[in-house]
Design a protein around this motif. Structure first.
Motif, PDB file in Angstrom:
ATOM      1  N   LEU A   1     -45.044   8.617   5.636  1.00  0.00           N
ATOM      2  CA  LEU A   1     -45.137   9.347   6.899  1.00  0.00           C
ATOM      3  C   LEU A   1     -45.377   8.293   7.956  1.00  0.00           C
ATOM      4  CD1 LEU A   1     -45.417  12.388   8.017  1.00  0.00           C
ATOM      5  CD2 LEU A   1     -47.861  11.856   8.094  1.00  0.00           C
ATOM      6  N   THR A   2     -44.443   8.106   8.857  1.00  0.00           N
ATOM      7  CA  THR A   2     -44.571   7.010   9.813  1.00  0.00           C
ATOM      8  C   THR A   2     -45.611   7.328  10.881  1.00  0.00           C
ATOM      9  OG1 THR A   2     -43.283   5.428  11.122  1.00  0.00           O
ATOM     10  CG2 THR A   2     -42.772   7.754  11.451  1.00  0.00           C
ATOM     11  N   GLU A   3     -46.257   6.271  11.371  1.00  0.00           N
ATOM     12  CA  GLU A   3     -47.296   6.431  12.401  1.00  0.00           C
ATOM     13  C   GLU A   3     -48.268   7.550  12.032  1.00  0.00           C
ATOM     14  OE1 GLU A   3     -43.898   6.708  14.157  1.00  0.00           O
ATOM     15  OE2 GLU A   3     -43.852   4.528  13.986  1.00  0.00           O
ATOM     16  N   ALA A   4     -48.758   7.537  10.779  1.00  0.00           N
ATOM     17  CA  ALA A   4     -49.623   8.623  10.299  1.00  0.00           C
ATOM     18  C   ALA A   4     -50.938   8.698  11.054  1.00  0.00           C
ATOM     19  CB  ALA A   4     -49.888   8.450   8.805  1.00  0.00           C
ATOM     20  N   GLY A   5     -51.443   7.539  11.513  1.00  0.00           N
ATOM     21  CA  GLY A   5     -52.662   7.568  12.311  1.00  0.00           C
ATOM     22  C   GLY A   5     -53.771   6.710  11.745  1.00  0.00           C
ATOM     23  N   THR A   6     -54.992   6.998  12.175  1.00  0.00           N
ATOM     24  CA  THR A   6     -56.175   6.263  11.743  1.00  0.00           C
ATOM     25  C   THR A   6     -56.484   6.578  10.281  1.00  0.00           C
ATOM     26  OG1 THR A   6     -57.498   8.067  12.656  1.00  0.00           O
ATOM     27  CG2 THR A   6     -57.163   6.137  14.063  1.00  0.00           C
ATOM     28  N   PRO A   7     -57.330   5.754   9.627  1.00  0.00           N
ATOM     29  CA  PRO A   7     -57.526   5.914   8.184  1.00  0.00           C
ATOM     30  C   PRO A   7     -57.875   7.318   7.713  1.00  0.00           C
ATOM     31  CG  PRO A   7     -58.418   3.826   8.861  1.00  0.00           C
ATOM     32  CD  PRO A   7     -57.963   4.516  10.113  1.00  0.00           C
TER      33      PRO A   7
ATOM     34  N   ILE B   1     -55.006  11.920   5.274  1.00  0.00           N
ATOM     35  CA  ILE B   1     -54.822  13.355   5.026  1.00  0.00           C
ATOM     36  C   ILE B   1     -53.382  13.766   5.307  1.00  0.00           C
ATOM     37  CG2 ILE B   1     -55.463  15.670   5.806  1.00  0.00           C
ATOM     38  CD1 ILE B   1     -58.286  14.551   6.299  1.00  0.00           C
ATOM     39  N   ARG B   2     -52.849  13.333   6.446  1.00  0.00           N
ATOM     40  CA  ARG B   2     -51.460  13.690   6.785  1.00  0.00           C
ATOM     41  C   ARG B   2     -50.490  13.126   5.740  1.00  0.00           C
ATOM     42  NH1 ARG B   2     -53.103  11.741  12.262  1.00  0.00           N
ATOM     43  NH2 ARG B   2     -53.851  13.584  13.391  1.00  0.00           N
ATOM     44  N   SER B   3     -50.717  11.897   5.342  1.00  0.00           N
ATOM     45  CA  SER B   3     -49.837  11.268   4.354  1.00  0.00           C
ATOM     46  C   SER B   3     -49.902  11.987   3.020  1.00  0.00           C
ATOM     47  CB  SER B   3     -50.220   9.794   4.167  1.00  0.00           C
ATOM     48  OG  SER B   3     -50.002   9.059   5.353  1.00  0.00           O
ATOM     49  N   ALA B   4     -51.123  12.380   2.620  1.00  0.00           N
ATOM     50  CA  ALA B   4     -51.275  13.102   1.352  1.00  0.00           C
ATOM     51  C   ALA B   4     -50.587  14.457   1.407  1.00  0.00           C
ATOM     52  CB  ALA B   4     -52.756  13.272   1.024  1.00  0.00           C
TER      53      ALA B   4
ATOM     54  N   ALA C   1     -47.905  15.231   3.153  1.00  0.00           N
ATOM     55  CA  ALA C   1     -46.454  15.040   3.076  1.00  0.00           C
ATOM     56  C   ALA C   1     -46.028  14.534   1.705  1.00  0.00           C
ATOM     57  CB  ALA C   1     -46.005  14.060   4.160  1.00  0.00           C
ATOM     58  N   MET C   2     -46.610  13.422   1.294  1.00  0.00           N
ATOM     59  CA  MET C   2     -46.165  12.804   0.048  1.00  0.00           C
ATOM     60  C   MET C   2     -46.623  13.575  -1.181  1.00  0.00           C
ATOM     61  SD  MET C   2     -46.244   8.716   0.744  1.00  0.00           S
ATOM     62  CE  MET C   2     -47.802   8.600   1.618  1.00  0.00           C
ATOM     63  N   GLY C   3     -47.795  14.203  -1.099  1.00  0.00           N
ATOM     64  CA  GLY C   3     -48.258  14.992  -2.237  1.00  0.00           C
ATOM     65  C   GLY C   3     -47.293  16.105  -2.568  1.00  0.00           C
ATOM     66  N   ALA C   4     -46.795  16.785  -1.531  1.00  0.00           N
ATOM     67  CA  ALA C   4     -45.830  17.871  -1.758  1.00  0.00           C
ATOM     68  C   ALA C   4     -44.571  17.344  -2.421  1.00  0.00           C
ATOM     69  CB  ALA C   4     -45.486  18.535  -0.426  1.00  0.00           C
ATOM     70  N   LEU C   5     -44.075  16.210  -1.954  1.00  0.00           N
ATOM     71  CA  LEU C   5     -42.840  15.646  -2.507  1.00  0.00           C
ATOM     72  C   LEU C   5     -43.042  15.124  -3.923  1.00  0.00           C
ATOM     73  CD1 LEU C   5     -41.744  13.778   0.737  1.00  0.00           C
ATOM     74  CD2 LEU C   5     -40.536  15.700  -0.306  1.00  0.00           C
ATOM     75  N   LEU C   6     -44.145  14.434  -4.143  1.00  0.00           N
ATOM     76  CA  LEU C   6     -44.411  13.877  -5.470  1.00  0.00           C
ATOM     77  C   LEU C   6     -44.552  14.969  -6.516  1.00  0.00           C
ATOM     78  CD1 LEU C   6     -46.950  11.105  -4.428  1.00  0.00           C
ATOM     79  CD2 LEU C   6     -44.625  10.733  -5.280  1.00  0.00           C
ATOM     80  N   MET C   7     -45.172  16.079  -6.132  1.00  0.00           N
ATOM     81  CA  MET C   7     -45.331  17.193  -7.071  1.00  0.00           C
ATOM     82  C   MET C   7     -43.992  17.839  -7.415  1.00  0.00           C
ATOM     83  SD  MET C   7     -48.581  17.537  -7.881  1.00  0.00           S
ATOM     84  CE  MET C   7     -49.049  19.237  -8.218  1.00  0.00           C
ATOM     85  N   GLU C   8     -42.987  17.606  -6.572  1.00  0.00           N
ATOM     86  CA  GLU C   8     -41.640  18.124  -6.830  1.00  0.00           C
ATOM     87  C   GLU C   8     -40.768  17.094  -7.542  1.00  0.00           C
ATOM     88  OE1 GLU C   8     -39.958  19.505  -3.160  1.00  0.00           O
ATOM     89  OE2 GLU C   8     -41.722  20.688  -2.648  1.00  0.00           O
ATOM     90  N   GLY C   9     -41.339  15.939  -7.868  1.00  0.00           N
ATOM     91  CA  GLY C   9     -40.584  14.901  -8.557  1.00  0.00           C
ATOM     92  C   GLY C   9     -39.727  14.057  -7.635  1.00  0.00           C
TER      93      GLY C   9
ATOM     94  N   LEU D   1     -55.538   1.486  -1.460  1.00  0.00           N
ATOM     95  CA  LEU D   1     -56.540   2.322  -2.109  1.00  0.00           C
ATOM     96  C   LEU D   1     -56.176   3.798  -1.983  1.00  0.00           C
ATOM     97  CD1 LEU D   1     -59.777   0.473  -0.932  1.00  0.00           C
ATOM     98  CD2 LEU D   1     -58.805   0.478  -3.239  1.00  0.00           C
ATOM     99  N   ALA D   2     -55.724   4.202  -0.788  1.00  0.00           N
ATOM    100  CA  ALA D   2     -55.325   5.595  -0.581  1.00  0.00           C
ATOM    101  C   ALA D   2     -54.124   5.951  -1.456  1.00  0.00           C
ATOM    102  CB  ALA D   2     -55.011   5.847   0.884  1.00  0.00           C
ATOM    103  N   GLY D   3     -53.189   5.029  -1.577  1.00  0.00           N
ATOM    104  CA  GLY D   3     -52.026   5.281  -2.431  1.00  0.00           C
ATOM    105  C   GLY D   3     -52.410   5.449  -3.886  1.00  0.00           C
ATOM    106  N   ARG D   4     -53.349   4.628  -4.321  1.00  0.00           N
ATOM    107  CA  ARG D   4     -53.797   4.738  -5.715  1.00  0.00           C
ATOM    108  C   ARG D   4     -54.471   6.088  -5.979  1.00  0.00           C
ATOM    109  NH1 ARG D   4     -57.538  -0.010  -7.877  1.00  0.00           N
ATOM    110  NH2 ARG D   4     -59.237   1.412  -7.326  1.00  0.00           N
ATOM    111  N   ILE D   5     -55.302   6.519  -5.026  1.00  0.00           N
ATOM    112  CA  ILE D   5     -55.980   7.814  -5.161  1.00  0.00           C
ATOM    113  C   ILE D   5     -54.962   8.950  -5.150  1.00  0.00           C
ATOM    114  CG2 ILE D   5     -57.563   9.426  -4.022  1.00  0.00           C
ATOM    115  CD1 ILE D   5     -59.106   6.920  -3.035  1.00  0.00           C
ATOM    116  N   LEU D   6     -53.962   8.837  -4.266  1.00  0.00           N
ATOM    117  CA  LEU D   6     -52.943   9.885  -4.178  1.00  0.00           C
ATOM    118  C   LEU D   6     -52.185  10.020  -5.497  1.00  0.00           C
ATOM    119  CD1 LEU D   6     -51.174  11.935  -2.729  1.00  0.00           C
ATOM    120  CD2 LEU D   6     -49.892  10.037  -1.723  1.00  0.00           C
TER     121      LEU D   6
END
Length: 331
Positions: free
Chosen positions: A180-186, A191-194, A196-204, A222-227
């Motif tokens: 998610l580009t320009e997602a914002g502060t940490p 949260i915004r990245s999770a 977007a990407m969480g929805a896509l990752l759960m769909e494969g 670190l956030a990517g690893r947690i996601l």
């Protein structure tokens, strides 16, 4: 599934860039991207590549000669927006250089860089404009003989980003880099990245990810690893679970959980550690975790793999949990 991040050092400063790459690798980053804005940065890539323990991708805009120099200096991949590299002949020169070197090219399409004509054609359908832009660039590069391609289609809007990736994934078998580009502060950006990407990752959908955050890129890794751990695509890292606290809480759950989380952030072994504040759900949650504490008025009970082991004084909870985690690592 690989985690990517991007350095924010001056790429020409090889020492600082390699130091940051090392920190990113320790935090769980699998692929690092470095900005290459000029010939000096392209030249530095040779030493950066030698000193990096993970693959290095060169990010290039505007000058096709810098892209070619990055390939020649050992980049493991390049990221370009074909729309700002120049004429078709210049894009072709980059494509041939990458193909000859046997390295992949990521087509990076961001909503902010989509051609005006496409934006006007698709109107409010920004996802459609992203997909069409990526399709045109992919067709062009494949027509130039480049087969090792991957694509990203990013907006700063969660719903637009998800929709663009879904549509492109239905149309093309090309690997996808999620973000998610320009997602914002940490905090907000994670949260915004999770979302977007969480929805896509759960769909494969997706092959690599980057959680783009304004600040220290180590937080991205670190956030990517947690996601990835949260959606079941990575079985590594210490997951610290903690109750939200209420009037029954007997310990400083927030402080303990934060202190433990900070102490174990670089650990790759997968463990679940529970920090619970009272005897209602505390013992049950602590039992099903690898390690856990359930606080009560007299301190806390330590659980190890479901068994109550011993009581702990309130002042010793953090130290005890970190010690038990270290013992697990030695097994």
């Amino acid at each position: 599934m690989s985690i990517q991040s991007m350095t924010n050092t001056d790429t020409r400063d090889v020492g600082k860039t390699l130091a940051q790459i090392s920190s990113l690798e320790k935090a769980g980053c699998d692929i690092v991207r470095v900005s290459v804005p000029d010939a000096g940065a392209a030249a530095a890539l040779r030493e950066i590549k030698k000193g990096s323990a993970i693959p290095v991708v060169a990010d290039i805009h505007f000058d096709y000669r810098i892209a070619i120099a990055s390939v020649e200096n050992g980049a493991d991949g390049i990221r370009i927006n074909p729309g700002n590299i120049g004429s078709r002949d210049k894009v072709r020169a980059v494509a041939h250089a990458a193909a000859d070197a046997g390295i992949p090219v990521r087509i990076g399409v961001n909503l902010g860089s989509v051609k005006k004509a496409l934006l006007e054609e698709f109107g409010d359908d920004h996802a459609g404009a992203l997909v069409e832009s990526a399709r045109q660039y992919a067709d062009m590069l494949e027509g130039m003989g480049l087969k090792a391609l991957k694509v990203s289609l990013k907006s700063s809007d969660v719903r637009e980003t998800v929709e663009a990736y879904r549509r492109f994934a239905k149309e093309s078998p090309l690997p996808l880099h999620l973000g998610l580009t320009e997602a914002g502060t940490p905090f907000a950006g994670a949260i915004r990245s999770a979302a977007a990407m969480g929805a896509l990752l759960m769909e494969g959908i997706g092959d690599t990810i980057r959680v783009s955050l304004a600040g220290d890129p180590v937080q991205e890794a670190l956030a990517g690893r947690i996601l990835l751990e949260s959606v079941g695509l990575r079985n590594e890292g210490v997951r610290v679970i903690a109750c939200p606290t209420c009037a029954r809480t007997c310990g400083d759950v927030a402080a303990i959980a934060s202190e433990v989380e900070d102490a174990v952030k670089d650990i790759r072994k997968h463990l679940v550690v529970a920090v619970m504040g009272c005897v209602v759900n505390g013992p049950g949650e602590a039992k099903i975790a690898d390690l856990g504490v359930a606080c009560d008025k007299g301190g806390a009970m330590l659980f190890v793999h479901g068994r109550p082991v011993r009581r702990i004084a309130s002042s010793d909870i953090t130290k005890c949990l970190v010690h038990e985690i270290e013992k697990e690592l030695e097994k």
